[in-house]
Enzyme design. Structure first.
Site, PDB file in Angstrom:
ATOM      1  N   ARG A   1      -9.660   9.860   6.406  1.00  0.00           N
ATOM      2  CA  ARG A   1      -9.135   8.558   5.961  1.00  0.00           C
ATOM      3  C   ARG A   1      -9.421   7.437   6.968  1.00  0.00           C
ATOM      4  O   ARG A   1      -8.597   6.575   7.231  1.00  0.00           O
ATOM      5  CB  ARG A   1      -7.635   8.648   5.677  1.00  0.00           C
ATOM      6  CG  ARG A   1      -7.259   9.548   4.520  1.00  0.00           C
ATOM      7  CD  ARG A   1      -5.766   9.550   4.276  1.00  0.00           C
ATOM      8  NE  ARG A   1      -5.055  10.146   5.400  1.00  0.00           N
ATOM      9  CZ  ARG A   1      -3.755  10.034   5.614  1.00  0.00           C
ATOM     10  NH1 ARG A   1      -3.002   9.329   4.793  1.00  0.00           N
ATOM     11  NH2 ARG A   1      -3.178  10.622   6.666  1.00  0.00           N
TER      12      ARG A   1
ATOM     13  N   GLY B   1      13.309   3.956  -6.130  1.00  0.00           N
ATOM     14  CA  GLY B   1      13.574   5.249  -5.499  1.00  0.00           C
ATOM     15  C   GLY B   1      13.333   5.299  -4.012  1.00  0.00           C
ATOM     16  O   GLY B   1      14.255   5.523  -3.235  1.00  0.00           O
TER      17      GLY B   1
ATOM     18  N   CYS C   1      -3.803   6.440  -0.294  1.00  0.00           N
ATOM     19  CA  CYS C   1      -4.377   7.742  -0.632  1.00  0.00           C
ATOM     20  C   CYS C   1      -3.265   8.721  -0.972  1.00  0.00           C
ATOM     21  O   CYS C   1      -2.155   8.615  -0.449  1.00  0.00           O
ATOM     22  CB  CYS C   1      -5.200   8.299   0.526  1.00  0.00           C
ATOM     23  SG  CYS C   1      -6.611   7.277   0.988  1.00  0.00           S
TER      24      CYS C   1
ATOM     25  N   TRP D   1      -1.070  14.044 -11.673  1.00  0.00           N
ATOM     26  CA  TRP D   1      -1.378  13.729 -10.285  1.00  0.00           C
ATOM     27  C   TRP D   1      -1.593  14.980  -9.433  1.00  0.00           C
ATOM     28  O   TRP D   1      -1.508  14.938  -8.216  1.00  0.00           O
ATOM     29  CB  TRP D   1      -0.283  12.835  -9.702  1.00  0.00           C
ATOM     30  CG  TRP D   1      -0.273  11.481 -10.348  1.00  0.00           C
ATOM     31  CD1 TRP D   1      -1.140  11.014 -11.289  1.00  0.00           C
ATOM     32  CD2 TRP D   1       0.637  10.414 -10.096  1.00  0.00           C
ATOM     33  NE1 TRP D   1      -0.827   9.723 -11.638  1.00  0.00           N
ATOM     34  CE2 TRP D   1       0.258   9.328 -10.935  1.00  0.00           C
ATOM     35  CE3 TRP D   1       1.737  10.269  -9.246  1.00  0.00           C
ATOM     36  CZ2 TRP D   1       0.945   8.118 -10.933  1.00  0.00           C
ATOM     37  CZ3 TRP D   1       2.423   9.055  -9.252  1.00  0.00           C
ATOM     38  CH2 TRP D   1       2.026   8.002 -10.085  1.00  0.00           C
TER      39      TRP D   1
ATOM     40  N   GLU E   1      -1.478   7.007 -18.475  1.00  0.00           N
ATOM     41  CA  GLU E   1      -2.726   7.418 -17.826  1.00  0.00           C
ATOM     42  C   GLU E   1      -3.321   8.661 -18.479  1.00  0.00           C
ATOM     43  O   GLU E   1      -4.537   8.811 -18.558  1.00  0.00           O
ATOM     44  CB  GLU E   1      -2.426   7.695 -16.348  1.00  0.00           C
ATOM     45  CG  GLU E   1      -3.524   8.326 -15.551  1.00  0.00           C
ATOM     46  CD  GLU E   1      -3.016   8.763 -14.192  1.00  0.00           C
ATOM     47  OE1 GLU E   1      -3.306   9.898 -13.792  1.00  0.00           O
ATOM     48  OE2 GLU E   1      -2.305   7.976 -13.544  1.00  0.00           O
TER      49      GLU E   1
ATOM     50  N   CYS F   1       4.595   2.505 -14.501  1.00  0.00           N
ATOM     51  CA  CYS F   1       3.998   1.334 -13.864  1.00  0.00           C
ATOM     52  C   CYS F   1       2.538   1.193 -14.259  1.00  0.00           C
ATOM     53  O   CYS F   1       1.868   2.168 -14.581  1.00  0.00           O
ATOM     54  CB  CYS F   1       4.126   1.407 -12.342  1.00  0.00           C
ATOM     55  SG  CYS F   1       3.493   2.904 -11.589  1.00  0.00           S
TER      56      CYS F   1
ATOM     57  N   HIS G   1       3.219  -3.869  -4.497  1.00  0.00           N
ATOM     58  CA  HIS G   1       1.897  -3.535  -3.976  1.00  0.00           C
ATOM     59  C   HIS G   1       1.290  -4.689  -3.184  1.00  0.00           C
ATOM     60  O   HIS G   1       0.165  -4.590  -2.705  1.00  0.00           O
ATOM     61  CB  HIS G   1       0.968  -3.132  -5.116  1.00  0.00           C
ATOM     62  CG  HIS G   1       1.417  -1.892  -5.822  1.00  0.00           C
ATOM     63  ND1 HIS G   1       2.274  -1.920  -6.894  1.00  0.00           N
ATOM     64  CD2 HIS G   1       1.156  -0.585  -5.585  1.00  0.00           C
ATOM     65  CE1 HIS G   1       2.505  -0.683  -7.297  1.00  0.00           C
ATOM     66  NE2 HIS G   1       1.837   0.142  -6.523  1.00  0.00           N
TER      67      HIS G   1
ATOM     68  N   CYS H   1       8.077  -1.020  -8.462  1.00  0.00           N
ATOM     69  CA  CYS H   1       7.789   0.374  -8.141  1.00  0.00           C
ATOM     70  C   CYS H   1       8.556   0.735  -6.869  1.00  0.00           C
ATOM     71  O   CYS H   1       9.335  -0.063  -6.353  1.00  0.00           O
ATOM     72  CB  CYS H   1       6.276   0.553  -7.953  1.00  0.00           C
ATOM     73  SG  CYS H   1       5.702   2.257  -8.162  1.00  0.00           S
TER      74      CYS H   1
END
Length: 771
Positions: free
Chosen positions: A15, A445, A529, A574, A618, A656, A707, A739
């Site tokens: 990363r 959360g 990530c 996911w 998604e 979201c 974000h 979110c």
């Protein structure tokens, strides 16, 4: 038979790009230092693909944030609100680019970020282009040419990868004016012509144009736009070999259009849609000189390729059209796979299933090996083939995969298990005992995962601190979060999730049938990530997963504390999912595990339980004809996970970055008491769908974008809530961020939530005051 790759992971196996970008945003490194890291990664990735034996290596698959945003900057489609930045000497093009993705709040400027949504049916996000009726385009970035020249200077002639013009427009939104964005094609094409001309002059032979809109239901106007675009490319650049890349599903009703386009190569995703090969070969419409790129190596999962299975379509195609008209490739860009299995240590948690796996680097080898095996008459005597087939058979026969107790429980599930005791209208009356005010406030959360939290977790994993010391730290952080929420005035609190690394990984680590990597990172958006778990076998919950931390937090306060769980569809989406049984079966197994956790939370006295399903939209298949079956089992598994509780217990869910218009009936069918959704970047546009549908349950439209680092004002939040109140009754509305707050800092979090609570209080007062 050539081999090619559609794209490679950008972040680096450790990363490196993530860390460099975040240091740049924090002002800790310069632009030159960030560019140096990026250049090093590009060179490493080109070299390793060359060493693997890939014939056509991609360039321009690198991005600092997102490839769609790269194109927006390249064609000069920068929204007007960023004009003040373009006039500042100290603002570089890269700063403008990051401002479009993340917003800009400094000195005298406060500019919101562009909207973000999911890249087709993946967990990767892109920045949505914004178009006006009078939109103009001009070439304002030479990134595509620069990276081609950069590779060429290393002795590598790459295949530039560019988002096709129709997909680029198709992904965007009309922001003002009554028009269809595809009408802008004639203005956009000259910029594409400039880009392609510069590449041809620099020596490019192949160019990959990605048009994944072809995997969706397109209108006749959009199909005609594809004809116009590619006819123009053929006329202006007749010697350029264009690879038209569609992925994630079949061409479907767009197949005739795709076959008629004057391109050198047509790419097929044979992992997601193996049947399309017969459709093409038997259609009689494949042009005599068109090459087929066979995407037989799964670019979105981590399982080792079954060479025997993949060689069948390769042999079928070469027998029909000849070896020289066949290319071998992954199904899609390897952006969606971890970088390198070799980075995993010998003590990794995946050691027991490691022989079954292949990450991005290993998939390159699979592509090359398949190309070689396809040209050998007796492949069964080849060591690579034999080793591969042993690994495939070992996985099929492994006792790690199947659990008798899970199969037995699955057989007992009934329709009644997925039904709440009473309809929502009755439950809402019963839930008045929760004593919540109008416009109740809550968060989604998680609270900030600070450097100290991450350090303590790392120390514990390395045995540098004891379990007692680590738990003591987590208890302190949890209590601090509870006290702060009480002080700020939130109505429904959360424990902060300081013990959790990731909303899916945390649960997978406590479920049987899951395995985990050390460095299996995959880009989600920007520098964010995730490390998806690997579901390799039947799923079982051996013990409670969240009860201890949730009840501890509840013991600290008289206010309601939410139990926080991730839903079965999101855990499925996911994760890297086993491919030896239907996804619906795996999802049902996960739902039963979550159901047990929901039941235990309620029995422990938790009255509000949130089961997040941000990935529901998604997972929707790209072709509308396939939606019904997916939505049936997706809704059923959520309800199975959440329907064991009494009417008095309030079930929340969160979604979201989704377009809800087409699936609003299924969202209503989830029957969650409260749904919280992303709304701030779209300025509450998403609520229109809920209003038009007359959605009956409660809704928390996100009132600020987590974000982006910018902090909203109280006035801004009030205005958004007033927009919400204009389309939905106040009695339905909750107030919350878009979110979770895991990626944000405490300073901005505190200021934003204080503004949010004040805004909710202001609206309560305005409603209570006599008119």
């Amino acid at each position: 038979m050539k081999t090619h790759n559609l794209g490679y992971p950008r972040m680096g196996s450790h990363r490196q790009l993530k860390r460099a970008c975040e240091r740049y945003w924090a002002g800790r490194i310069t632009n030159d230092e960030l560019q140096s890291t990026a250049r090093t990664l590009r060179h490493q990735h080109w070299q390793l693909q060359q060493e693997a034996g890939i014939d056509l290596i991609p360039s321009n698959d690198f991005s600092f944030y997102d490839q769609v945003l790269d194109m927006t900057l390249a064609v000069g489609a920068v929204p007007e609100r960023y004009a003040p930045l373009q006039g500042r000497e100290e603002i570089t093009d890269l700063d403008l680019y990051f401002a479009m993705a993340r917003g800009y709040q400094r000195d005298d400027l406060d500019i919101t970020a562009m909207e973000m949504t999911k890249w087709f049916d993946t967990n990767y996000h892109f920045i949505v282009p914004e178009f006006q009726r009078d939109q103009t385009f001009q070439l304002t970035s030479t990134k595509i040419l620069d990276e081609f020249n950069e590779a060429q200077a290393m002795g590598i002639v790459t295949k530039p990868v560019i988002i096709g013009p129709v997909t680029y427009l198709w992904l965007g939104k009309e922001k003002e004016g009554d028009f269809h964005r595809v009408e802008l094609l004639d203005r956009l094409l000259p910029v594409y012509h400039q880009i392609l001309k510069s590449l041809v002059e620099a020596g490019a032979v192949y160019v990959q144009l990605d048009e994944p809109c072809l995997a969706n239901n397109l209108s006749e106007r959009e199909r005609q736009a594809l004809q116009v675009a590619y006819q123009s490319f053929q006329q202006k650049f007749p010697q350029l070999k264009i690879i038209l890349a569609n992925y994630f599903d079949c061409y479907g009703d767009n197949l005739s259009t795709a076959l008629s386009l004057p391109v050198h190569t047509l790419h097929l995703d044979l992992v997601r849609c193996p049947s399309q090969l017969d459709d093409i070969l038997d259609s009689g419409k494949l042009p005599e000189k068109t090459t087929l790129s066979l995407g037989v190596v799964d670019g979105r999962n981590i399982w080792k390729n079954d060479y025997e299975q993949s060689l069948q379509p390769i042999r079928q195609t070469t027998n029909r059209i000849g070896t020289e008209r066949v290319m071998i490739a992954p199904s899609c860009s390897l952006l969606h796979a971890p970088a390198d299995l070799n980075s995993e240590s010998g003590t990794s948690k995946i050691s027991s299933i490691r022989p079954w796996l292949a990450f991005a680097k290993q998939k390159l080898t699979e592509v090359v090996t398949l190309s070689q095996l396809a040209q050998i008459e007796d492949r069964t005597q080849q060591p690579a083939y034999q080793e591969n087939q042993r690994a495939i058979q070992t996985r099929r026969d492994s006792p790690l995969v199947h659990r008798t107790e899970v199969q037995q429980r699955m057989a007992t599930v009934t329709e009644a298990d997925a039904q709440r005791q009473s309809p929502f209208a009755h439950r809402k009356v019963q839930q008045q005992s929760l004593n919540l005010p109008q416009f109740p406030t809550t968060t989604i959360g998680s609270f900030p995962q600070t450097k100290e939290v991450r350090q303590q977790r790392a120390k514990f994993k390395k045995n540098e601190i004891t379990e007692e010391q680590y738990l003591s730290f987590l208890h302190q952080e949890t209590e601090r979060a509870i006290r702060w929420q009480e002080d700020v005035g939130l109505d429904v609190l959360v424990h902060g999730e300081f013990e959790r690394n990731d909303m899916v990984e945390h649960f997978g680590e406590q479920l049987e049938g899951f395995a985990f990597t050390e460095l299996g990172w995959v880009q989600s958006y920007g520098s964010r990530c995730v490390k998806p778990p690997i579901i390799y076998g039947d799923v079982l919950r051996p013990t409670p997963m969240t009860v201890e931390w949730t009840t501890y937090a509840q013991s600290l306060t008289p206010r309601l504390v939410k139990g926080m769980l991730t839903g079965p569809v999101t855990i499925l989406q996911w994760s890297f999912v086993r491919d030896d049984q239907p996804r619906a079966t795996t999802c049902t197994q996960i739902a039963l595990a979550i159901r047990d956790e929901v039941t235990d939370l309620e029995q422990a006295g938790i009255r509000v339980i949130q089961v997040d399903e941000p990935a529901l939209r998604e997972g929707l298949p790209l072709h509308q004809a396939d939606w019904g079956e997916y939505l049936r089992w997706a809704v059923q598994t959520f309800r199975l996970a959440t329907s064991s509780v009494s009417d008095e217990t309030q079930i929340h869910t969160h979604m979201c970055y989704s377009e809800f218009n087409d699936i609003i009936e299924s969202i209503a069918a989830l029957d969650a008491d409260v749904i919280t959704i992303e709304c701030s970047r779209s300025q509450m546009e998403l609520l229109d769908t809920f209003a038009d549908f007359q959605y009956p349950n409660d809704i928390g439209p996100g009132v600020y974008d987590i974000h982006s680092p910018r902090v909203p004002s109280e006035t801004e939040i009030v205005q958004l809530l007033e927009k919400a109140q204009a389309v939905l009754p106040a009695s339905q509305l909750w107030v919350n961020p878009d979110c979770g707050l895991k990626t944000r800092g405490w300073n901005e979090t505190k200021h934003a939530l204080e503004a949010m609570v004040s805004a909710a209080q202001q609206l309560r007062q305005s409603i209570s005051e006599p008119v």
